[in-house]
Motif scaffolding. Structure first.
Motif, PDB file in Angstrom:
ATOM      1  N   ASP A  47      -1.930   9.891  -5.917  1.00 46.12           N
ATOM      2  CA  ASP A  47      -2.993  10.453  -5.533  1.00 46.12           C
ATOM      3  C   ASP A  47      -4.034   8.951  -5.216  1.00 46.12           C
ATOM      4  OD1 ASP A  47      -3.430  12.535  -7.147  1.00 46.12           O
ATOM      5  OD2 ASP A  47      -3.719  11.865  -9.023  1.00 46.12           O
ATOM      6  N   TYR A  48      -3.310   7.785  -4.833  1.00 46.85           N
ATOM      7  CA  TYR A  48      -3.937   6.463  -4.391  1.00 46.85           C
ATOM      8  C   TYR A  48      -4.079   6.750  -3.198  1.00 46.85           C
ATOM      9  CZ  TYR A  48      -4.078   1.478  -3.595  1.00 46.85           C
ATOM     10  OH  TYR A  48      -4.249   0.579  -2.967  1.00 46.85           O
ATOM     11  N   ASN A  49      -5.086   6.186  -2.606  1.00 47.17           N
ATOM     12  CA  ASN A  49      -5.545   6.019  -1.014  1.00 47.17           C
ATOM     13  C   ASN A  49      -5.069   4.922  -0.354  1.00 47.17           C
ATOM     14  OD1 ASN A  49      -6.851   6.579   1.411  1.00 47.17           O
ATOM     15  ND2 ASN A  49      -7.862   7.497   0.544  1.00 47.17           N
ATOM     16  N   PRO A  50      -4.413   4.663  -0.063  1.00 52.07           N
ATOM     17  CA  PRO A  50      -3.749   2.610   1.159  1.00 52.07           C
ATOM     18  C   PRO A  50      -3.767   3.191   1.960  1.00 52.07           C
ATOM     19  CG  PRO A  50      -2.027   4.670   1.806  1.00 52.07           C
ATOM     20  CD  PRO A  50      -3.449   5.706   0.683  1.00 52.07           C
ATOM     21  N   TYR A 101       0.965   9.760   5.462  1.00 53.90           N
ATOM     22  CA  TYR A 101      -0.048   9.867   4.649  1.00 53.90           C
ATOM     23  C   TYR A 101      -1.565  10.958   4.735  1.00 53.90           C
ATOM     24  CZ  TYR A 101      -4.061   9.777   1.526  1.00 53.90           C
ATOM     25  OH  TYR A 101      -4.927   9.732   0.735  1.00 53.90           O
ATOM     26  N   GLU A 119      -5.993   0.105   3.031  1.00 53.20           N
ATOM     27  CA  GLU A 119      -4.987  -1.756   3.110  1.00 53.20           C
ATOM     28  C   GLU A 119      -4.170  -1.337   4.308  1.00 53.20           C
ATOM     29  OE1 GLU A 119      -4.568  -0.414  -0.975  1.00 53.20           O
ATOM     30  OE2 GLU A 119      -3.467  -2.332  -1.426  1.00 53.20           O
ATOM     31  N   LYS A 168       2.663   1.670  -3.486  1.00 47.94           N
ATOM     32  CA  LYS A 168       1.304   2.168  -4.614  1.00 47.94           C
ATOM     33  C   LYS A 168       1.191   3.831  -3.764  1.00 47.94           C
ATOM     34  CE  LYS A 168      -1.276  -1.759  -5.499  1.00 47.94           C
ATOM     35  NZ  LYS A 168      -2.318  -2.832  -4.905  1.00 47.94           N
ATOM     36  N   TRP A 169       0.875   4.379  -2.774  1.00 44.81           N
ATOM     37  CA  TRP A 169       0.982   5.694  -2.749  1.00 44.81           C
ATOM     38  C   TRP A 169       2.029   6.531  -3.280  1.00 44.81           C
ATOM     39  CZ3 TRP A 169       3.113   8.025   2.235  1.00 44.81           C
ATOM     40  CH2 TRP A 169       2.516   9.624   2.452  1.00 44.81           C
ATOM     41  N   GLN A 205       4.331   5.848  -5.556  1.00 42.42           N
ATOM     42  CA  GLN A 205       4.574   5.718  -6.908  1.00 42.42           C
ATOM     43  C   GLN A 205       3.185   6.557  -7.691  1.00 42.42           C
ATOM     44  OE1 GLN A 205       2.494   2.460  -9.522  1.00 42.42           O
ATOM     45  NE2 GLN A 205       4.026   2.338 -10.565  1.00 42.42           N
ATOM     46  N   ASN A 206       1.842   6.653  -7.095  1.00 34.59           N
ATOM     47  CA  ASN A 206       0.518   7.775  -7.645  1.00 34.59           C
ATOM     48  C   ASN A 206       0.704   8.802  -6.121  1.00 34.59           C
ATOM     49  OD1 ASN A 206      -0.728   9.031  -8.253  1.00 34.59           O
ATOM     50  ND2 ASN A 206      -2.145   6.878  -9.020  1.00 34.59           N
ATOM     51  N   ALA A 225       0.731  -1.567  -0.398  1.00 35.10           N
ATOM     52  CA  ALA A 225       0.129   0.189  -0.329  1.00 35.10           C
ATOM     53  C   ALA A 225       0.548   1.258  -0.319  1.00 35.10           C
ATOM     54  CB  ALA A 225      -1.475   0.482   1.097  1.00 35.10           C
TER      55      ALA A 225
END
Length: 560
Positions: A206-209, A239, A212, A200-201, A203-204, A197
């Motif tokens: 805008d991703y909401n981890p 975050y 997870e 991914k955040w 990397q992007n 998670a």
């Protein structure tokens, strides 16, 4: 294999904030009391005393020619040094351990795997991520435990993340999920879910981890996994810092509470850093003062520990040198007594044999002395020839190498070096060239440079160089100098590794470079003389030169 309990985060999840236990079977009881005592100190979280006893245990294993025992002690000493932040000392110790752990013996595999993992952690902390991944892959290769392999995969994925190679990292985390699909409530699953998670955040943006991260946190709360909770709170605080500062403050406060329960100064410091940013000015000031005090205390403790580790190694080498000197003095006294008895015996034979016997003895003695004189002349000629080669030719090439590596060398410095060569060549019959440990290191480093040739040297202090007799020092010094000169002239190498090790009185020096090698070894005078030199001190040298695969040489000799 037992693991250092207070350094679990180093061996298992150096790549995350999660500290998890590595489940391994306890080691069998050993007949080395210092080894058992070291583990007792580890259980009490006393790394300095543990290090000292591992070092003493290593000396006992050396006397027994137990290479596995020596390797285990050095491996654990390297792990302790890593935990105390002494990464360069840890790297040297762990590389030395690898020379004693036999890769062709399955009994050594678990220790080899742990040692390579520690080298991976060291290089990760030194920001050498590609080298770190190489060592983690070697740890995977020798590991016989599926759980450990998942840990090493996790470490590899984190190293990719540090390089911002998020695609590769995510691919490995998904691979870990597939291997661990049947255990969705255990620590390994929650750790991987958290790392995936977070990656991914990163990397992007805008991703909401959050979903997870909270799922992993719930598992860790159920499992009462404090190290895992500490990790989850840290990531959630990170975050929310920009998006919801109030939520970030809640998680940072929880992280600080767990870190204090775990008595982890590193995690307390990180939590305090978050609180200083998130809290109101009045509380922020209080947290900063606490952070400052704790950070200073931690740095002081680690500096003190590093000095103690260095002192332990120094005292060990000093005691070994004193013991060897005492042995040498004892042998010298015994030889003197034998010579006295021999002289008395010869005198008695002369008196008993009478005139005729004396004449025969005199003639034989005269012939023997004549032969010895002839042999001495030949040896003298050979010695002068070798001196011209070693003290002048190699000296000139060393200066050439230094000029090449240091183009901005001042004229006065160059003239001083040339004057030194002139003085040596003018009075070649004397031995002016010092060969102690300091000059050995200077000689080796004179052939290397940051942009041209990288030199890695391991174990010089451990073999007790300055305790060798002068003949041994001189011959080995000149052999190494010849190998370095040959490398500089012919091999086109960019990396040279010299590893020195000693078991009791037997010394092994392994030279390796990544140069061009050769199809067929056809040594010239310089390399050929290395064999004669090693024979003169009762040693031997073996070469391994394959075209395109570099050049290797192994020196073996006794210092008894």
């Amino acid at each position: 294999m037992r693991i250092l309990y207070f350094l679990l985060f180093v061996l298992i999840v150096s790549c995350t904030k999660t500290k998890e236990n590595n489940v391994n079977q306890p080691e069998k009881t050993t007949d080395n009391p210092y080894y058992e005592k070291a583990w007792s100190y580890l259980d009490q979280k006393e790394p300095v005393n543990a290090f000292q006893n591992f070092n003493k245990a290593k000396e006992i294993y050396l006397k027994r020619n137990d290479s596995l025992g020596v390797g285990k002690c050095l491996m654990n000493m390297g792990i302790i040094l890593t935990g105390q932040g002494d990464y360069f000392g840890a790297q040297e110790t762990s590389l030395e351990a690898s020379t004693y752990l036999k890769e062709n013996n399955r009994e050594n595999n678990s220790y080899i795997s742990a040692n390579y993992n520690n080298l991976g952690i060291i290089n990760r902390n030194l920001k050498n991520y590609n080298k770190s991944i190489e060592f983690y892959n070697l740890a995977m290769k020798f590991s016989m435990d599926d759980t450990d392999k998942l840990v090493y995969l996790n470490n590899i994925a984190y190293a990719y993340g540090e390089q911002k190679k998020f695609k590769e990292a995510i691919s490995i985390y998904n691979q870990i999920f597939q291997k661990n699909s049947n255990n969705k409530n255990d620590n390994e699953y929650s750790r991987t879910l958290t790392n995936l998670a977070k990656t991914k955040w990163l990397q992007n943006a805008d991703y909401n981890p959050v979903s997870e991260l909270k799922k992993a946190l719930n598992i860790r709360l159920q499992e009462k996994d404090l190290w895992g909770q500490n990790s989850s709170y840290a990531h959630l605080a990170d975050y929310y810092t920009q998006k919801k500062p109030d939520s970030a403050l809640i998680y940072a406060t929880k992280m600080y509470g767990v870190a204090k329960t775990l008595r982890s100064p590193d995690d307390q410091i990180e939590a305090l850093q978050k609180l200083v940013i998130l809290e109101n000015p009045e509380k922020s000031k209080q947290y900063f003062l606490t952070y400052q005090k704790l950070n200073d205390s931690l740095q002081t403790a680690r500096s003190k520990a590093k000095n103690q580790f260095a002192l332990i190694r120094y005292e060990t080498e000093k005691n070994k040198a004193n013991f060897q000197k005492a042995q040498a003095d004892n042998v010298k006294k015994q030889n003197q007594i034998l010579k006295q008895y021999a002289g008395l015996g010869i005198l008695g034979l002369i008196l008993i044999g009478g005139g005729a016997g004396s004449v025969i003895w005199y003639r034989r003695r005269r012939k023997r002395l004549e032969k010895e004189k002839e042999l001495e002349i030949k040896k003298t000629e050979l010695r002068y020839s070798k001196k011209v080669h070693d003290k002048v030719a190699n000296k000139v090439y060393r200066v050439m190498s230094e000029v090449e590596n240091v183009p901005e060398m001042k004229k006065e410095v160059l003239l001083d070096k040339l004057e030194n060569i002139y003085e040596i060549s003018r009075d070649i019959s004397y031995d002016h060239e010092p060969t102690d440990e300091k000059h050995l290191v200077e000689m080796l480093e004179s052939y290397s440079s940051q942009d041209d040739v990288q030199l890695v040297k391991v174990g010089i202090q451990e073999i007790g160089w300055d305790t060798f007799n002068k003949d041994t020092q001189s011959e080995v010094f000149n052999v190494l100098q010849e190998l370095m000169t040959n490398m500089k002239k012919h091999s086109k190498a960019t990396r040279v590794v010299i590893i020195m090790s000693r078991i009791n009185e037997e010394v092994t020096i392994r030279y390796t470079d990544n140069g061009v090698g050769c199809d067929k070894l056809s040594p010239k005078n310089g390399i050929k003389n290395t064999g004669n030199r090693m024979e003169s001190i009762g040693g031997a040298i073996n070469f391994d030169a394959v075209s395109g695969e570099g050049f290797k040489a192994e020196l073996k000799f006794s210092v008894q």
